[in-house]
Design a protein around this motif. Sequence first.
Motif, PDB file in Angstrom:
ATOM      1  N   GLY A   1      -3.249  18.685  16.401  1.00 22.18           N
ATOM      2  CA  GLY A   1      -1.966  19.131  16.271  1.00 22.18           C
ATOM      3  C   GLY A   1      -0.850  17.972  16.364  1.00 22.18           C
ATOM      4  N   ALA A   2      -0.905  17.032  15.671  1.00 25.15           N
ATOM      5  CA  ALA A   2      -0.276  15.900  15.521  1.00 25.15           C
ATOM      6  C   ALA A   2      -0.457  15.283  14.179  1.00 25.15           C
ATOM      7  CB  ALA A   2      -0.201  14.781  16.595  1.00 25.15           C
ATOM      8  N   VAL A   3       0.883  14.776  13.573  1.00 23.54           N
ATOM      9  CA  VAL A   3       0.765  14.174  12.373  1.00 23.54           C
ATOM     10  C   VAL A   3       0.809  12.842  12.373  1.00 23.54           C
ATOM     11  CG1 VAL A   3       2.008  13.801   9.969  1.00 23.54           C
ATOM     12  CG2 VAL A   3       1.612  16.103  10.924  1.00 23.54           C
ATOM     13  N   VAL A   4       0.198  11.729  11.716  1.00 24.68           N
ATOM     14  CA  VAL A   4       0.128  10.388  11.920  1.00 24.68           C
ATOM     15  C   VAL A   4       0.521  10.074  10.563  1.00 24.68           C
ATOM     16  CG1 VAL A   4      -0.760   8.277  12.325  1.00 24.68           C
ATOM     17  CG2 VAL A   4      -1.396  10.157  13.583  1.00 24.68           C
ATOM     18  N   ALA A   5       1.930   9.151  10.351  1.00 21.35           N
ATOM     19  CA  ALA A   5       2.024   8.556   9.160  1.00 21.35           C
ATOM     20  C   ALA A   5       1.628   7.059   9.269  1.00 21.35           C
ATOM     21  CB  ALA A   5       3.507   8.805   8.987  1.00 21.35           C
TER      22      ALA A   5
ATOM     23  N   ASP B   1       8.814   9.553   4.808  1.00 20.41           N
ATOM     24  CA  ASP B   1       9.145  10.609   3.973  1.00 20.41           C
ATOM     25  C   ASP B   1       7.850  10.646   3.105  1.00 20.41           C
ATOM     26  OD1 ASP B   1      10.371  12.962   3.263  1.00 20.41           O
ATOM     27  OD2 ASP B   1      11.425  11.800   1.758  1.00 20.41           O
ATOM     28  N   LEU B   2       7.628   9.515   2.239  1.00 23.06           N
ATOM     29  CA  LEU B   2       6.621   9.347   1.240  1.00 23.06           C
ATOM     30  C   LEU B   2       5.381   9.834   1.906  1.00 23.06           C
ATOM     31  CD1 LEU B   2       7.554   6.199  -0.744  1.00 23.06           C
ATOM     32  CD2 LEU B   2       7.885   8.510  -1.597  1.00 23.06           C
ATOM     33  N   ALA B   3       5.105   9.304   2.912  1.00 26.34           N
ATOM     34  CA  ALA B   3       3.681   9.528   3.641  1.00 26.34           C
ATOM     35  C   ALA B   3       3.606  10.965   3.869  1.00 26.34           C
ATOM     36  CB  ALA B   3       3.646   8.655   5.006  1.00 26.34           C
ATOM     37  N   LEU B   4       4.789  11.750   4.224  1.00 27.88           N
ATOM     38  CA  LEU B   4       4.358  13.152   4.485  1.00 27.88           C
ATOM     39  C   LEU B   4       4.247  13.829   3.302  1.00 27.88           C
ATOM     40  CD1 LEU B   4       7.349  13.724   7.293  1.00 27.88           C
ATOM     41  CD2 LEU B   4       4.869  13.660   7.601  1.00 27.88           C
ATOM     42  N   GLN B   5       4.930  13.504   2.203  1.00 30.64           N
ATOM     43  CA  GLN B   5       4.717  13.935   0.820  1.00 30.64           C
ATOM     44  C   GLN B   5       3.210  14.069   0.681  1.00 30.64           C
ATOM     45  OE1 GLN B   5       7.680  13.175  -2.334  1.00 30.64           O
ATOM     46  NE2 GLN B   5       8.693  12.397  -0.817  1.00 30.64           N
TER      47      GLN B   5
ATOM     48  N   ASP C   1       7.519  -2.208   5.770  1.00 34.79           N
ATOM     49  CA  ASP C   1       8.588  -1.086   4.948  1.00 34.79           C
ATOM     50  C   ASP C   1       8.166   0.124   5.718  1.00 34.79           C
ATOM     51  OD1 ASP C   1      10.130  -0.022   3.476  1.00 34.79           O
ATOM     52  OD2 ASP C   1       8.793   0.198   1.491  1.00 34.79           O
ATOM     53  N   ALA C   2       8.825   0.283   6.741  1.00 36.25           N
ATOM     54  CA  ALA C   2       8.356   1.322   7.783  1.00 36.25           C
ATOM     55  C   ALA C   2       9.524   2.483   8.163  1.00 36.25           C
ATOM     56  CB  ALA C   2       7.633   0.797   9.115  1.00 36.25           C
ATOM     57  N   GLY C   3      10.582   2.251   7.274  1.00 38.85           N
ATOM     58  CA  GLY C   3      11.704   3.132   7.507  1.00 38.85           C
ATOM     59  C   GLY C   3      11.653   4.717   7.198  1.00 38.85           C
TER      60      GLY C   3
ATOM     61  N   SER D   1       0.854  -1.151   0.022  1.00 39.28           N
ATOM     62  CA  SER D   1       0.108   0.071  -0.023  1.00 39.28           C
ATOM     63  C   SER D   1       0.890   1.183   0.033  1.00 39.28           C
ATOM     64  CB  SER D   1      -0.872   0.138   1.267  1.00 39.28           C
ATOM     65  OG  SER D   1      -1.583  -1.087   1.417  1.00 39.28           O
ATOM     66  N   ALA D   2       0.266   2.056  -0.717  1.00 38.77           N
ATOM     67  CA  ALA D   2       1.225   3.559  -0.759  1.00 38.77           C
ATOM     68  C   ALA D   2       1.083   4.096   0.579  1.00 38.77           C
ATOM     69  CB  ALA D   2       0.527   4.536  -1.706  1.00 38.77           C
ATOM     70  N   PRO D   3       2.210   4.771   1.190  1.00 36.01           N
ATOM     71  CA  PRO D   3       2.185   5.352   2.324  1.00 36.01           C
ATOM     72  C   PRO D   3       1.365   6.633   2.408  1.00 36.01           C
ATOM     73  CG  PRO D   3       4.450   4.712   1.953  1.00 36.01           C
ATOM     74  CD  PRO D   3       3.564   4.520   0.719  1.00 36.01           C
ATOM     75  N   HIS D   4       0.853   7.262   3.502  1.00 37.01           N
ATOM     76  CA  HIS D   4       0.029   8.471   3.497  1.00 37.01           C
ATOM     77  C   HIS D   4       0.069   8.945   5.140  1.00 37.01           C
ATOM     78  CE1 HIS D   4      -3.369   5.726   4.636  1.00 37.01           C
ATOM     79  NE2 HIS D   4      -3.691   6.705   5.272  1.00 37.01           N
ATOM     80  N   ALA D   5      -0.359   9.937   5.106  1.00 39.44           N
ATOM     81  CA  ALA D   5      -0.289  10.821   6.232  1.00 39.44           C
ATOM     82  C   ALA D   5      -1.608  11.639   6.701  1.00 39.44           C
ATOM     83  CB  ALA D   5       1.035  11.664   6.738  1.00 39.44           C
ATOM     84  N   THR D   6      -1.931  11.703   7.868  1.00 35.62           N
ATOM     85  CA  THR D   6      -2.885  12.780   8.237  1.00 35.62           C
ATOM     86  C   THR D   6      -2.470  13.429   9.285  1.00 35.62           C
ATOM     87  OG1 THR D   6      -3.662  11.042   9.949  1.00 35.62           O
ATOM     88  CG2 THR D   6      -4.775  10.881   7.675  1.00 35.62           C
ATOM     89  N   CYS D   7      -3.115  14.660   9.562  1.00 33.49           N
ATOM     90  CA  CYS D   7      -2.794  15.687  10.619  1.00 33.49           C
ATOM     91  C   CYS D   7      -4.035  16.008  11.414  1.00 33.49           C
ATOM     92  CB  CYS D   7      -2.613  16.946  10.110  1.00 33.49           C
ATOM     93  SG  CYS D   7      -2.239  18.382  11.221  1.00 33.49           S
TER      94      CYS D   7
END
Length: 244
Positions: A112-116, A129-133, A122-124, A103-109
């Motif tokens: 006041g916090a970010v969750v990747a 970085d890809l999730a944050l993008q 493959d959690a390095g 699955s493609a990494p992604h992130a949410t906010c």
Amino acid sequence: MPQTAQQTIHLGTIDVTVTRKRVSRVNLRVRRDGSVAVSAPARVPLAQIRAFVESREDWVRSARSQALARQAARAHSLQDGGTTRLLGRTLALSVEKDLPSGSAPHATCADGAVVAHVDAADAGPASVDLALQSLWRSTLEELLPPLLERYERLMGVRCTGIRLRRMTSRWGSCNVRTGRVTLNLELACHPASSVESVVAHELCHLLEPSHNERFHALMDGFCPWWREARAELNSLPPTRPVLP
């Protein structure tokens, strides 16, 4: 020798890549990832290039150590319990290894916090970085439309399209022939006022392609705080993607 031919010389354990280009003199640089590169005219002998690099050995080793330290610090921040930035705020970062394989990494906010969200296998830092993008992209996609509409109306110009992508040496560019603007995804880390200044900057190129006095006068009129925004952006320049 072809103008794009590459050679390698060794500075102790450091490999230095030499590329022959249409340049007037030998140029030495240490990239942000710690790699060392030389561009040189085809006519300059390799022995002369080697002597030049060896004369700058202390500088190369110092600059390379600093670059590698910055890379290590950034990789360390891209872990559970690290921090990240979004619209000028420094936020806590947590990493959830909750995605199915592939699955493609992604992130949410939120709160006041970010969750990747990343693949457990493959959690390095590269995956984080890809999730944050993905978060940067969604943030800019929400922020940009009203800014574009406003400055198009103020300037009397028309942007034919916006492209968002990772850029390692600039915050944006404008193709004055097609009217297409490209913006750095990492702008999402900076305050909205800095993002706005870059939008104004690139659209201003549709009125004046060069960075001349007229361009600066236009920016002073449309975005008076652009110099402060430039200083803020320069304080945290674009980064390179983290390698797997």
